[in-house]
Scaffold this active site. Sequence first.
Site, short mmCIF file in Angstrom:
data_model
loop_
_atom_site.label_atom_id
_atom_site.label_comp_id
_atom_site.label_asym_id
_atom_site.label_seq_id
_atom_site.Cartn_x
_atom_site.Cartn_y
_atom_site.Cartn_z
N ASN A 96 34.69 41.56 51.35
CA ASN A 96 35.70 41.15 50.37
C ASN A 96 36.28 39.76 50.58
O ASN A 96 36.72 39.14 49.62
CB ASN A 96 36.84 42.16 50.35
CG ASN A 96 36.38 43.51 49.87
OD1 ASN A 96 35.43 43.61 49.10
ND2 ASN A 96 37.03 44.55 50.32
N TYR A 97 36.33 39.28 51.80
CA TYR A 97 37.08 38.04 52.05
C TYR A 97 36.22 36.86 52.48
O TYR A 97 36.65 35.72 52.42
CB TYR A 97 38.16 38.29 53.11
CG TYR A 97 39.08 39.41 52.72
CD1 TYR A 97 39.87 39.31 51.58
CD2 TYR A 97 39.12 40.59 53.44
CE1 TYR A 97 40.70 40.34 51.20
CE2 TYR A 97 39.95 41.62 53.06
CZ TYR A 97 40.74 41.49 51.94
OH TYR A 97 41.56 42.52 51.56
#
Length: 155
Positions: A96-97
């Site tokens: 996600n990051y």
Amino acid sequence: MLRSNLLLERQKKLKAEAKTHEEKVQVTQLNEQAASKKRELSTKKIEEAHLFLNPPTQDQIKKRIMSWAAKIQNKDVDLRDRQQNKEVALGTAKINYMDPRITVAWCKRNEVPIEKVFAKTLRDKFVWAMNAPPDWEFSYSTFLQINQKKEGVKN
């Protein structure tokens, strides 16, 4: 062990053949003696099982203690790592990051197989990132380009 079983069988046979009360009492006493002998033999066998055939030397004992200490230390480290990793979801951060191109470029620079870092489902999801060159670096201009594309898709 086999001998004590034979004694018990013989005692049972004598008890069955006994006619008077005195004979039965005598057979019962013999039966109790045979049972106690059987118990003694089994406890002796257990005690002998715990003895060393060849007693270990001082060096062998020290070496064994050192190996057990190393095993305990390794288990301690494993347990500590497991406890610390419970708090961190590494897969989530990677998915996600982080831009997958950063990871792909790092893998290519360091000759690490991408399969070691990304599972098959993520490799299928990030096909577009697999073409990143080994010298690819994330920059602010790249960030702006990504955001502009996202905003263009939303409008």
